[in-house]
Design a protein around this motif. Sequence first.
Motif, mmCIF file in Angstrom:
data_model
loop_
_atom_site.group_PDB
_atom_site.id
_atom_site.type_symbol
_atom_site.label_atom_id
_atom_site.label_comp_id
_atom_site.label_asym_id
_atom_site.label_seq_id
_atom_site.Cartn_x
_atom_site.Cartn_y
_atom_site.Cartn_z
ATOM 1 N N GLN A 34 -21.099 -87.685 34.745
ATOM 2 C CA GLN A 34 -21.911 -86.574 35.544
ATOM 3 C C GLN A 34 -21.308 -85.446 35.345
ATOM 4 O O GLN A 34 -21.998 -84.251 35.107
ATOM 5 C CB GLN A 34 -21.423 -86.924 37.095
ATOM 6 N N GLN A 35 -20.003 -85.208 35.011
ATOM 7 C CA GLN A 35 -19.376 -83.782 34.579
ATOM 8 C C GLN A 35 -20.081 -83.429 33.187
ATOM 9 O O GLN A 35 -20.045 -82.283 32.694
ATOM 10 C CB GLN A 35 -17.676 -84.075 34.341
ATOM 11 N N GLU A 36 -20.304 -84.400 32.438
ATOM 12 C CA GLU A 36 -21.032 -84.123 31.110
ATOM 13 C C GLU A 36 -22.525 -83.938 31.472
ATOM 14 O O GLU A 36 -23.281 -83.757 30.285
ATOM 15 C CB GLU A 36 -20.833 -85.356 30.220
ATOM 16 N N LYS A 37 -22.901 -83.462 32.469
ATOM 17 C CA LYS A 37 -24.303 -82.787 33.006
ATOM 18 C C LYS A 37 -25.355 -84.065 32.836
ATOM 19 O O LYS A 37 -26.814 -83.773 32.685
ATOM 20 C CB LYS A 37 -24.805 -81.742 32.117
ATOM 21 N N HIS A 38 -25.103 -85.300 33.018
ATOM 22 C CA HIS A 38 -26.172 -86.609 32.944
ATOM 23 C C HIS A 38 -26.592 -86.559 34.364
ATOM 24 O O HIS A 38 -25.689 -86.139 35.204
ATOM 25 C CB HIS A 38 -25.606 -87.647 32.384
ATOM 26 N N ARG A 39 -27.769 -86.730 34.605
ATOM 27 C CA ARG A 39 -28.371 -86.865 35.936
ATOM 28 C C ARG A 39 -28.387 -88.462 36.226
ATOM 29 O O ARG A 39 -28.928 -89.033 35.534
ATOM 30 C CB ARG A 39 -29.768 -86.333 35.898
ATOM 31 N N LEU A 40 -27.774 -88.969 37.338
ATOM 32 C CA LEU A 40 -27.587 -90.047 37.780
ATOM 33 C C LEU A 40 -28.436 -90.658 38.985
ATOM 34 O O LEU A 40 -28.666 -89.784 39.856
ATOM 35 C CB LEU A 40 -26.040 -90.625 38.113
#
Length: 137
Positions: A34-40
């Motif tokens: 999430q910190q790496e900007k992936h959308r969960l």
Amino acid sequence: MTIAVDFDGTIVEHRYPRIGEEIPFAVETLKLLQQEKHRLILWSVREGELLDEAIEWCRGLEFYAANKDYPEEERDHQGFSRKLKADLFIDDRNVGGIPDWGIIYEMIKEKKTFADIYSQQREENTSQKKKRKWLPF
């Protein structure tokens, strides 16, 4: 990347309808993604109160949506598809089961397949055995 993540058997051990113990490093790895900007997206058989409990249990994870493609999507039981539009699905019901969360993170971060990682580990093990060949035991 949009990543759909199952809950029971993937983030926590299967104890449905109760919530099982966390699978080691699941939440920690998901927070890193999430910190790496992936959308969960939380993708679960759970609905209603059981889904709310699962989301609350996830301790600080911010899911983009739960059981839908986007937060505003309206569920209409007629014609509604639970098929999500995600780039990647993390689920314990995958063929071969679920690898540990360290391997999952490496696959996503390095854009590798499980076959790539398996081959790499095999090569490393083979080269380590060859290096040890000169030892008398």
